[in-house]
Design a protein around this motif. Sequence first.
Motif, PDB file in Angstrom:
ATOM      1  N   LEU A  16     -35.939 -29.151 -78.385  1.00 12.09           N
ATOM      2  CA  LEU A  16     -34.848 -28.449 -77.706  1.00 12.09           C
ATOM      3  C   LEU A  16     -35.396 -27.169 -77.076  1.00 12.09           C
ATOM      4  CD1 LEU A  16     -32.027 -28.892 -80.360  1.00 12.09           C
ATOM      5  CD2 LEU A  16     -32.458 -30.257 -78.306  1.00 12.09           C
ATOM      6  N   ASP A  17     -35.175 -27.005 -75.764  1.00  8.54           N
ATOM      7  CA  ASP A  17     -35.780 -25.897 -75.039  1.00  8.54           C
ATOM      8  C   ASP A  17     -34.815 -25.143 -74.121  1.00  8.54           C
ATOM      9  OD1 ASP A  17     -35.443 -27.620 -72.809  1.00  8.54           O
ATOM     10  OD2 ASP A  17     -37.474 -28.367 -73.015  1.00  8.54           O
ATOM     11  N   THR A  18     -33.570 -25.575 -74.024  1.00  7.55           N
ATOM     12  CA  THR A  18     -32.652 -25.023 -73.030  1.00  7.55           C
ATOM     13  C   THR A  18     -31.269 -24.805 -73.631  1.00  7.55           C
ATOM     14  OG1 THR A  18     -33.861 -26.098 -71.260  1.00  7.55           O
ATOM     15  CG2 THR A  18     -31.607 -25.434 -70.760  1.00  7.55           C
ATOM     16  N   ARG A  19     -30.610 -23.768 -73.152  1.00  7.64           N
ATOM     17  CA  ARG A  19     -29.246 -23.480 -73.568  1.00  7.64           C
ATOM     18  C   ARG A  19     -28.479 -22.927 -72.380  1.00  7.64           C
ATOM     19  NH1 ARG A  19     -27.137 -19.892 -78.675  1.00  7.64           N
ATOM     20  NH2 ARG A  19     -24.944 -20.219 -78.229  1.00  7.64           N
ATOM     21  N   ALA A  40     -31.194 -20.669 -80.440  1.00  8.84           N
ATOM     22  CA  ALA A  40     -30.595 -21.976 -80.704  1.00  8.84           C
ATOM     23  C   ALA A  40     -30.447 -22.851 -79.461  1.00  8.84           C
ATOM     24  CB  ALA A  40     -29.245 -21.794 -81.387  1.00  8.84           C
ATOM     25  N   PRO A  41     -31.570 -23.241 -78.831  1.00  6.46           N
ATOM     26  CA  PRO A  41     -31.472 -24.147 -77.680  1.00  6.46           C
ATOM     27  C   PRO A  41     -30.744 -25.430 -78.067  1.00  6.46           C
ATOM     28  CG  PRO A  41     -33.768 -23.552 -78.137  1.00  6.46           C
ATOM     29  CD  PRO A  41     -32.938 -22.942 -79.196  1.00  6.46           C
ATOM     30  N   VAL A  68     -28.304 -21.006 -67.165  1.00 10.59           N
ATOM     31  CA  VAL A  68     -29.080 -22.070 -67.789  1.00 10.59           C
ATOM     32  C   VAL A  68     -30.448 -21.463 -68.071  1.00 10.59           C
ATOM     33  CG1 VAL A  68     -30.026 -24.391 -67.552  1.00 10.59           C
ATOM     34  CG2 VAL A  68     -27.838 -23.816 -66.461  1.00 10.59           C
ATOM     35  N   ALA A  69     -30.764 -21.280 -69.349  1.00  6.43           N
ATOM     36  CA  ALA A  69     -32.005 -20.609 -69.749  1.00  6.43           C
ATOM     37  C   ALA A  69     -32.897 -21.594 -70.482  1.00  6.43           C
ATOM     38  CB  ALA A  69     -31.680 -19.423 -70.653  1.00  6.43           C
ATOM     39  N   SER A  70     -34.184 -21.630 -70.109  1.00  5.22           N
ATOM     40  CA  SER A  70     -35.142 -22.562 -70.719  1.00  5.22           C
ATOM     41  C   SER A  70     -36.357 -21.824 -71.256  1.00  5.22           C
ATOM     42  CB  SER A  70     -35.610 -23.594 -69.695  1.00  5.22           C
ATOM     43  OG  SER A  70     -34.525 -24.362 -69.247  1.00  5.22           O
ATOM     44  N   HIS A 114     -23.874 -11.134 -74.837  1.00  4.04           N
ATOM     45  CA  HIS A 114     -23.745 -10.749 -76.232  1.00  4.04           C
ATOM     46  C   HIS A 114     -24.941 -11.192 -77.060  1.00  4.04           C
ATOM     47  CE1 HIS A 114     -19.696  -9.653 -75.226  1.00  4.04           C
ATOM     48  NE2 HIS A 114     -19.522 -10.833 -74.686  1.00  4.04           N
ATOM     49  N   ASP A 115     -25.127 -10.532 -78.209  1.00  4.30           N
ATOM     50  CA  ASP A 115     -26.255 -10.831 -79.080  1.00  4.30           C
ATOM     51  C   ASP A 115     -26.292 -12.281 -79.527  1.00  4.30           C
ATOM     52  OD1 ASP A 115     -26.384  -7.654 -80.833  1.00  4.30           O
ATOM     53  OD2 ASP A 115     -27.127  -8.263 -78.886  1.00  4.30           O
ATOM     54  N   ASP A 116     -25.147 -12.944 -79.648  1.00  5.04           N
ATOM     55  CA  ASP A 116     -25.153 -14.334 -80.083  1.00  5.04           C
ATOM     56  C   ASP A 116     -25.452 -15.286 -78.931  1.00  5.04           C
ATOM     57  OD1 ASP A 116     -22.767 -13.869 -78.795  1.00  5.04           O
ATOM     58  OD2 ASP A 116     -21.585 -15.138 -80.119  1.00  5.04           O
ATOM     59  N   MET A 117     -25.748 -14.731 -77.786  1.00  7.18           N
ATOM     60  CA  MET A 117     -26.079 -15.540 -76.614  1.00  7.18           C
ATOM     61  C   MET A 117     -27.529 -15.249 -76.240  1.00  7.18           C
ATOM     62  SD  MET A 117     -22.417 -14.965 -74.829  1.00  7.18           S
ATOM     63  CE  MET A 117     -22.736 -15.834 -73.323  1.00  7.18           C
TER      64      MET A 117
END
Length: 98
Positions: A40-43, A29-30, A53-55, A2-5
Amino acid sequence: MHDDMLLLGTLGPAQHPMGPDAGEMELHAPTADLDGDGILDTRTYSTGGTLYVASDLDEDGFADHITAIEGDGGYESWHANRGADGEVLWARTDHGSL
């Protein structure tokens, strides 16, 4: 997704996002600092039984590295590479089963 992800270029929400031609993936928004530099670089994201897990390690707003972990323990890791023409291609760097 989704767009918020994690935004996945032109892929729809029912498609698995990874593959060589997945394109740029904007990271919003990591929430974690994986490399310890204070930024902050990962979410993490979860959708359809898969944990992502995206960085964004170069701080350009787009994911550089993504690991997808399936509910059955299978996983794939991918790294983004930008070609001379500016096109982003993903290369799988690891895969297997946990």
